[in-house]
Design a protein around this motif. Structure first.
Motif, PDB file in Angstrom:
ATOM      1  N   ALA A  39      62.641  81.240  11.914  1.00  0.00           N
ATOM      2  CA  ALA A  39      63.293  82.708  11.334  1.00  0.00           C
ATOM      3  C   ALA A  39      64.429  81.761  12.023  1.00  0.00           C
ATOM      4  CB  ALA A  39      63.793  83.882  12.090  1.00  0.00           C
ATOM      5  N   ALA A  40      64.346  80.926  12.993  1.00  0.00           N
ATOM      6  CA  ALA A  40      65.857  79.830  13.698  1.00  0.00           C
ATOM      7  C   ALA A  40      66.329  78.734  13.252  1.00  0.00           C
ATOM      8  CB  ALA A  40      65.228  80.268  15.494  1.00  0.00           C
ATOM      9  N   ARG A  41      65.675  78.863  12.279  1.00  0.00           N
ATOM     10  CA  ARG A  41      65.802  77.074  11.769  1.00  0.00           C
ATOM     11  C   ARG A  41      66.946  77.236  10.924  1.00  0.00           C
ATOM     12  NH1 ARG A  41      59.626  76.127  10.349  1.00  0.00           N
ATOM     13  NH2 ARG A  41      59.018  75.058  12.722  1.00  0.00           N
ATOM     14  N   THR A  42      67.791  75.769  10.584  1.00  0.00           N
ATOM     15  CA  THR A  42      68.958  75.741   9.715  1.00  0.00           C
ATOM     16  C   THR A  42      68.625  74.635   8.862  1.00  0.00           C
ATOM     17  OG1 THR A  42      69.631  74.363  11.729  1.00  0.00           O
ATOM     18  CG2 THR A  42      70.580  76.774  11.768  1.00  0.00           C
ATOM     19  N   ASP A  43      70.063  74.966   7.990  1.00  0.00           N
ATOM     20  CA  ASP A  43      69.821  74.174   7.176  1.00  0.00           C
ATOM     21  C   ASP A  43      70.056  72.236   7.481  1.00  0.00           C
ATOM     22  OD1 ASP A  43      69.459  73.751   4.363  1.00  0.00           O
ATOM     23  OD2 ASP A  43      71.406  73.816   4.132  1.00  0.00           O
ATOM     24  N   GLY A  60      56.869  76.153   1.398  1.00  0.00           N
ATOM     25  CA  GLY A  60      58.059  76.531   1.820  1.00  0.00           C
ATOM     26  C   GLY A  60      59.150  76.810   1.630  1.00  0.00           C
ATOM     27  N   THR A  61      60.134  76.895   2.900  1.00  0.00           N
ATOM     28  CA  THR A  61      61.658  76.942   2.102  1.00  0.00           C
ATOM     29  C   THR A  61      61.857  75.600   2.716  1.00  0.00           C
ATOM     30  OG1 THR A  61      62.236  77.858   4.265  1.00  0.00           O
ATOM     31  CG2 THR A  61      61.650  79.003   2.761  1.00  0.00           C
ATOM     32  N   ARG A  62      60.892  74.152   2.985  1.00  0.00           N
ATOM     33  CA  ARG A  62      61.212  73.117   3.305  1.00  0.00           C
ATOM     34  C   ARG A  62      60.743  72.084   2.747  1.00  0.00           C
ATOM     35  NH1 ARG A  62      57.207  73.141   9.242  1.00  0.00           N
ATOM     36  NH2 ARG A  62      55.477  73.658   7.905  1.00  0.00           N
ATOM     37  N   VAL A  63      61.299  71.188   3.018  1.00  0.00           N
ATOM     38  CA  VAL A  63      60.074  70.093   2.566  1.00  0.00           C
ATOM     39  C   VAL A  63      59.416  68.832   3.256  1.00  0.00           C
ATOM     40  CG1 VAL A  63      61.898  69.652  -0.136  1.00  0.00           C
ATOM     41  CG2 VAL A  63      62.451  69.104   2.444  1.00  0.00           C
ATOM     42  N   LEU A  64      58.090  68.603   2.702  1.00  0.00           N
ATOM     43  CA  LEU A  64      57.717  67.735   3.823  1.00  0.00           C
ATOM     44  C   LEU A  64      58.564  66.071   3.222  1.00  0.00           C
ATOM     45  CD1 LEU A  64      54.555  69.212   4.011  1.00  0.00           C
ATOM     46  CD2 LEU A  64      56.736  68.895   5.389  1.00  0.00           C
ATOM     47  N   VAL A  65      58.286  64.865   3.864  1.00  0.00           N
ATOM     48  CA  VAL A  65      59.318  63.655   3.452  1.00  0.00           C
ATOM     49  C   VAL A  65      58.357  62.791   4.262  1.00  0.00           C
ATOM     50  CG1 VAL A  65      61.231  62.074   4.132  1.00  0.00           C
ATOM     51  CG2 VAL A  65      61.023  64.190   4.216  1.00  0.00           C
ATOM     52  N   ALA A  66      57.087  61.944   3.724  1.00  0.00           N
ATOM     53  CA  ALA A  66      56.837  60.946   4.407  1.00  0.00           C
ATOM     54  C   ALA A  66      58.474  59.301   4.579  1.00  0.00           C
ATOM     55  CB  ALA A  66      56.391  60.114   3.109  1.00  0.00           C
ATOM     56  N   ASN A  67      57.490  59.383   5.572  1.00  0.00           N
ATOM     57  CA  ASN A  67      58.756  58.095   6.603  1.00  0.00           C
ATOM     58  C   ASN A  67      58.236  56.921   6.522  1.00  0.00           C
ATOM     59  OD1 ASN A  67      61.232  58.634   7.410  1.00  0.00           O
ATOM     60  ND2 ASN A  67      60.673  58.287   9.924  1.00  0.00           N
ATOM     61  N   GLN A  68      58.800  56.375   5.651  1.00  0.00           N
ATOM     62  CA  GLN A  68      57.695  55.041   5.311  1.00  0.00           C
ATOM     63  C   GLN A  68      58.142  53.881   6.188  1.00  0.00           C
ATOM     64  OE1 GLN A  68      57.107  52.711   1.043  1.00  0.00           O
ATOM     65  NE2 GLN A  68      55.747  54.378   1.227  1.00  0.00           N
ATOM     66  N   SER A  69      58.655  53.755   6.767  1.00  0.00           N
ATOM     67  CA  SER A  69      59.472  52.468   7.601  1.00  0.00           C
ATOM     68  C   SER A  69      58.814  51.219   6.613  1.00  0.00           C
ATOM     69  CB  SER A  69      58.849  52.420   9.011  1.00  0.00           C
ATOM     70  OG  SER A  69      59.517  51.379   9.407  1.00  0.00           O
ATOM     71  N   ALA A  70      59.927  50.953   5.332  1.00  0.00           N
ATOM     72  CA  ALA A  70      59.449  50.108   4.941  1.00  0.00           C
ATOM     73  C   ALA A  70      59.287  48.676   4.820  1.00  0.00           C
ATOM     74  CB  ALA A  70      59.640  49.981   3.258  1.00  0.00           C
ATOM     75  N   ILE A  71      60.437  48.412   5.567  1.00  0.00           N
ATOM     76  CA  ILE A  71      60.642  46.983   6.523  1.00  0.00           C
ATOM     77  C   ILE A  71      60.731  46.937   8.112  1.00  0.00           C
ATOM     78  CG2 ILE A  71      62.780  47.875   6.786  1.00  0.00           C
ATOM     79  CD1 ILE A  71      61.931  44.214   4.996  1.00  0.00           C
ATOM     80  N   LEU A  72      61.209  47.736   8.588  1.00  0.00           N
ATOM     81  CA  LEU A  72      61.158  47.345   9.644  1.00  0.00           C
ATOM     82  C   LEU A  72      59.728  48.061   9.905  1.00  0.00           C
ATOM     83  CD1 LEU A  72      63.789  49.108  11.081  1.00  0.00           C
ATOM     84  CD2 LEU A  72      63.665  47.154  10.858  1.00  0.00           C
ATOM     85  N   GLY A  73      59.057  48.781   9.871  1.00  0.00           N
ATOM     86  CA  GLY A  73      57.503  48.449  10.253  1.00  0.00           C
ATOM     87  C   GLY A  73      56.953  49.571  11.115  1.00  0.00           C
ATOM     88  N   THR A  74      58.158  50.563  11.713  1.00  0.00           N
ATOM     89  CA  THR A  74      57.948  51.387  13.298  1.00  0.00           C
ATOM     90  C   THR A  74      56.759  51.983  13.238  1.00  0.00           C
ATOM     91  OG1 THR A  74      59.952  50.729  13.121  1.00  0.00           O
ATOM     92  CG2 THR A  74      59.144  52.081  14.943  1.00  0.00           C
ATOM     93  N   THR A  75      56.021  51.567  13.495  1.00  0.00           N
ATOM     94  CA  THR A  75      54.515  52.781  14.035  1.00  0.00           C
ATOM     95  C   THR A  75      54.544  53.901  14.559  1.00  0.00           C
ATOM     96  OG1 THR A  75      53.156  50.759  14.686  1.00  0.00           O
ATOM     97  CG2 THR A  75      51.856  52.738  14.432  1.00  0.00           C
ATOM     98  N   SER A  76      56.082  53.867  14.916  1.00  0.00           N
ATOM     99  CA  SER A  76      56.086  55.453  15.658  1.00  0.00           C
ATOM    100  C   SER A  76      56.859  56.337  14.731  1.00  0.00           C
ATOM    101  CB  SER A  76      56.382  55.361  16.721  1.00  0.00           C
ATOM    102  OG  SER A  76      58.269  55.025  16.683  1.00  0.00           O
ATOM    103  N   HIS A  77      57.120  55.547  13.600  1.00  0.00           N
ATOM    104  CA  HIS A  77      58.005  55.668  12.706  1.00  0.00           C
ATOM    105  C   HIS A  77      57.074  56.801  11.465  1.00  0.00           C
ATOM    106  CE1 HIS A  77      62.353  54.327  14.000  1.00  0.00           C
ATOM    107  NE2 HIS A  77      61.608  55.045  15.391  1.00  0.00           N
ATOM    108  N   HIS A  78      55.985  56.011  11.354  1.00  0.00           N
ATOM    109  CA  HIS A  78      54.828  56.358  10.115  1.00  0.00           C
ATOM    110  C   HIS A  78      55.097  58.263  10.624  1.00  0.00           C
ATOM    111  CE1 HIS A  78      53.395  52.257   9.965  1.00  0.00           C
ATOM    112  NE2 HIS A  78      55.140  52.181   9.610  1.00  0.00           N
ATOM    113  N   ALA A  79      55.152  58.943   9.804  1.00  0.00           N
ATOM    114  CA  ALA A  79      54.742  60.212   9.969  1.00  0.00           C
ATOM    115  C   ALA A  79      55.534  60.802   8.251  1.00  0.00           C
ATOM    116  CB  ALA A  79      56.053  60.491  10.823  1.00  0.00           C
ATOM    117  N   VAL A  80      54.790  62.199   8.891  1.00  0.00           N
ATOM    118  CA  VAL A  80      55.352  63.191   7.914  1.00  0.00           C
ATOM    119  C   VAL A  80      56.226  63.914   8.350  1.00  0.00           C
ATOM    120  CG1 VAL A  80      54.528  65.211   6.136  1.00  0.00           C
ATOM    121  CG2 VAL A  80      53.013  63.032   6.566  1.00  0.00           C
TER     122      VAL A  80
END
Length: 358
Positions: free
Chosen positions: A33-37, A317-337
């Motif tokens: 309920a507290a999340r903003t756009d 629901g009211t959010r979108v899930l985004v695959a964070n690919q880090s396609a060029i940098l290959g930063t492992t810690s950025h591989h996330a949804v």
């Protein structure tokens, strides 16, 4: 999207972008309920081999699925399909069989069929597979043909059409394929020259039942005057089942590189901009309503993981899930949804009763 082909442009983008701060421990999620756009949090981390592609929210069991793309550093690990609960807890994963591990590999969980099986697009052999998540069985449904003089097949995204056929974008040959509802040989459905791209071609595809048309995203065209701008097209399905006249709904900025997208019940379209590390909200008339974040390149979104080659926007629901690919940098810690609050619900995923392949 095909990470290996993006290297030249993304390398330029990487040089222009500010260095991201080291990832901090994940903060507790704010109450819904507290999340903003635009508020973003980490839905789930993605383990090896990383480089997650499109996120699919299963309309039957409510679970979330994503698979992995090629590591540009050249490892030989096979792709995996991951399953999370609706809250982001990892449940299971499967190793994709039969890949050519000497070639560029990658798997997209494109959709699911009327039987609840996942539909996978496998790059190394240009195959369409299904995965039964109940018993872990993979089945080859089709292989995308190699068209003479058109490059090499690169199945990218897929959506079911009104006839129950599966429509597959081919980033390598600039074709949209149709696979019959009962299964069988893929046939070129649309080969418009406007779908061709300068290394970065046709990406996402979503069917709009109310308009009897497909929305199709494209990262760039072969037109030198386009200056590496991408597009969101609308392609009607004629009464006889053939493609109608392709029209442009929206044109991106240079090097935005539009990738996968999701459609809200309002008709607004949320497109991942892989090049500038943003999401863009577009009205049904093609007007840009907002960008998350407002400033390009840095990907700073307020979460512990910045946008780093975001490759899709799938409603949950009211959010979108985004695959964070880090396609060029290959930063492992950025591989996330990542989960981004957008304040409206998505249109139901179109899966007709005939959508079964074989």
């Amino acid at each position: 999207m095909r990470a290996r082909a993006l290297a030249p442009a993304l390398a330029l983008i990487a040089l222009l972008a500010p260095s991201a701060a080291p990832a901090a421990p994940a903060a507790p999620a704010a109450p819904a309920a507290a999340r903003t756009d635009g508020e973003t949090r980490v839905f789930a981390r993605v383990g090896a081999p990383g480089f997650p592609a499109y996120v699919h929210v299963h309309p039957g069991n409510g679970r979330v699925y994503a698979a992995t793309y090629t590591n540009p550093t050249g490892d030989t690990m096979p792709s995996r399909v991951f399953e999370w609960t609706a809250g982001g807890t990892l449940q299971r994963s499967w190793t994709v069989p039969g890949q050519n591990r000497k070639a560029a590999r990658g798997v997209q969980v494109a959709t699911s069929d009327a039987r609840g099986r996942l539909v996978l697009l496998e790059k190394s052999r240009a195959r369409v597979l299904t995965l039964n998540v109940r018993n872990g069985r993979f089945q080859v449904q089709a292989t995308i043909p190699d068209l003479p003089g058109r490059g090499h097949p690169m199945p990218n995204y897929a959506a079911w059409g009104p006839d129950g056929g599966l429509y597959v974008t081919d980033d390598g040959q600039d074709v949209i394929w149709r696979i019959p509802a009962a299964g069988g040989m893929p046939r070129p459905w649309s080969g418009s020259k406007r779908l061709a791209g300068t290394e970065f071609g046709t990406t996402g595809i979503v069917y709009e039942p109310s308009r009897r048309s497909f929305l199709i995203s494209q990262q760039s065209t072969t037109d030198p005057l386009d200056l590496m701008r991408g597009h969101l097209y609308r392609l009607p399905v004629r009464a006889d089942g053939g493609p109608g006249v392709l029209s442009t709904l929206w044109t991106s900025g240079p090097l935005d590189l539009p990738d996968g997208f999701g459609v809200a019940r309002s008709g607004n379209v949320y497109v991942a901009l892989l090049g500038t590390n943003q999401l863009v909200r577009i009205s049904p008339a093609g007007k840009v309503l907002a960008r998350f974040p407002k400033r390009p390149l840095s990907g700073a979104n307020g979460s512990p993981v910045p946008f780093d080659s975001p490759s899709n926007a799938t409603f949950q629901g009211t959010r979108v899930l985004v695959a964070n690919q880090s396609a060029i940098l290959g930063t492992t810690s950025h591989h996330a949804v990542l989960a981004v609050e957008v304040g409206e619900r998505g249109a139901p995923v179109f899966i007709p009763s005939r959508a079964r392949l074989r």
